[in-house]
Design a protein around this motif. Sequence first.
Motif, PDB file in Angstrom:
ATOM      1  N   MET A  53     -31.703  40.551  -3.152  1.00 39.58           N
ATOM      2  CA  MET A  53     -30.792  41.399  -2.408  1.00 39.58           C
ATOM      3  C   MET A  53     -31.035  41.205  -0.912  1.00 39.58           C
ATOM      4  O   MET A  53     -32.166  41.154  -0.445  1.00 39.58           O
ATOM      5  N   ALA A  54     -29.951  41.081  -0.150  1.00 36.88           N
ATOM      6  CA  ALA A  54     -30.061  40.873   1.283  1.00 36.88           C
ATOM      7  C   ALA A  54     -30.531  42.152   1.969  1.00 36.88           C
ATOM      8  O   ALA A  54     -30.240  43.257   1.531  1.00 36.88           O
ATOM      9  N   ALA A  79     -30.824  44.956   5.016  1.00 36.97           N
ATOM     10  CA  ALA A  79     -29.859  45.648   5.867  1.00 36.97           C
ATOM     11  C   ALA A  79     -30.017  45.203   7.317  1.00 36.97           C
ATOM     12  O   ALA A  79     -31.123  45.005   7.811  1.00 36.97           O
ATOM     13  N   GLY A 122     -18.795  45.998   8.529  1.00 40.59           N
ATOM     14  CA  GLY A 122     -19.337  46.487   7.261  1.00 40.59           C
ATOM     15  C   GLY A 122     -20.831  46.272   7.222  1.00 40.59           C
ATOM     16  O   GLY A 122     -21.521  46.357   8.229  1.00 40.59           O
ATOM     17  N   GLY A 123     -21.346  45.958   6.068  1.00 37.98           N
ATOM     18  CA  GLY A 123     -22.766  45.672   5.922  1.00 37.98           C
ATOM     19  C   GLY A 123     -23.028  44.213   5.646  1.00 37.98           C
ATOM     20  O   GLY A 123     -24.068  43.856   5.114  1.00 37.98           O
ATOM     21  N   TYR A 124     -22.059  43.335   6.029  1.00 38.91           N
ATOM     22  CA  TYR A 124     -22.184  41.941   5.614  1.00 38.91           C
ATOM     23  C   TYR A 124     -21.986  40.902   6.723  1.00 38.91           C
ATOM     24  O   TYR A 124     -22.238  39.721   6.501  1.00 38.91           O
ATOM     25  N   ALA A 125     -21.529  41.303   7.924  1.00 42.85           N
ATOM     26  CA  ALA A 125     -21.191  40.291   8.922  1.00 42.85           C
ATOM     27  C   ALA A 125     -21.260  40.847  10.344  1.00 42.85           C
ATOM     28  O   ALA A 125     -21.342  42.055  10.560  1.00 42.85           O
ATOM     29  N   SER A 142     -20.813  35.944   8.426  1.00 41.11           N
ATOM     30  CA  SER A 142     -21.548  36.707   7.416  1.00 41.11           C
ATOM     31  C   SER A 142     -23.047  36.528   7.662  1.00 41.11           C
ATOM     32  O   SER A 142     -23.480  35.537   8.263  1.00 41.11           O
ATOM     33  N   PHE A 143     -23.832  37.472   7.189  1.00 42.56           N
ATOM     34  CA  PHE A 143     -25.279  37.350   7.358  1.00 42.56           C
ATOM     35  C   PHE A 143     -25.812  36.125   6.623  1.00 42.56           C
ATOM     36  O   PHE A 143     -26.707  35.447   7.111  1.00 42.56           O
ATOM     37  N   ASP A 144     -25.224  35.801   5.465  1.00 39.97           N
ATOM     38  CA  ASP A 144     -25.646  34.589   4.749  1.00 39.97           C
ATOM     39  C   ASP A 144     -25.344  33.338   5.584  1.00 39.97           C
ATOM     40  O   ASP A 144     -26.163  32.418   5.650  1.00 39.97           O
ATOM     41  N   TYR A 145     -24.172  33.303   6.221  1.00 37.51           N
ATOM     42  CA  TYR A 145     -23.810  32.170   7.067  1.00 37.51           C
ATOM     43  C   TYR A 145     -24.763  32.069   8.258  1.00 37.51           C
ATOM     44  O   TYR A 145     -25.225  30.974   8.605  1.00 37.51           O
ATOM     45  N   ARG A 152     -27.843  33.067   8.363  1.00 36.31           N
ATOM     46  CA  ARG A 152     -29.131  32.568   7.844  1.00 36.31           C
ATOM     47  C   ARG A 152     -29.074  31.060   7.651  1.00 36.31           C
ATOM     48  O   ARG A 152     -30.033  30.344   7.968  1.00 36.31           O
TER      49      ARG A 152
END
Length: 102
Positions: free
Chosen positions: A1-2, A4, A72-75, A90-93, A95
Amino acid sequence: MASAFAQATVIGNELAIAFADGEELYLPLPMLRRACPCASCQGEPDALGRVVKPVVELGPRAFDLVKIDPIGGYALQFGWGDGHATGLYSFDYLRQLSLLGE
């Protein structure tokens, strides 16, 4: 899980992103701007799925990060000194981008 998102700030010529679990990312602003994921920068597929990447002219203020908005909580969405502000990172992007600098 990512984890916060906690905060993001510009330090020198880098964006520093901190997450609540202590994870930190450092991204050079020129790399971040060139990696903008929006359709204006990266292109978008036509009816046959082909993507033609547009030619993007970056002026002198293109690498000045003037605004950081959490989405939101993602980007994060960035406002650049040249007025560009349509990319959602996005936070994944982010990273993935941080791994390119290692």
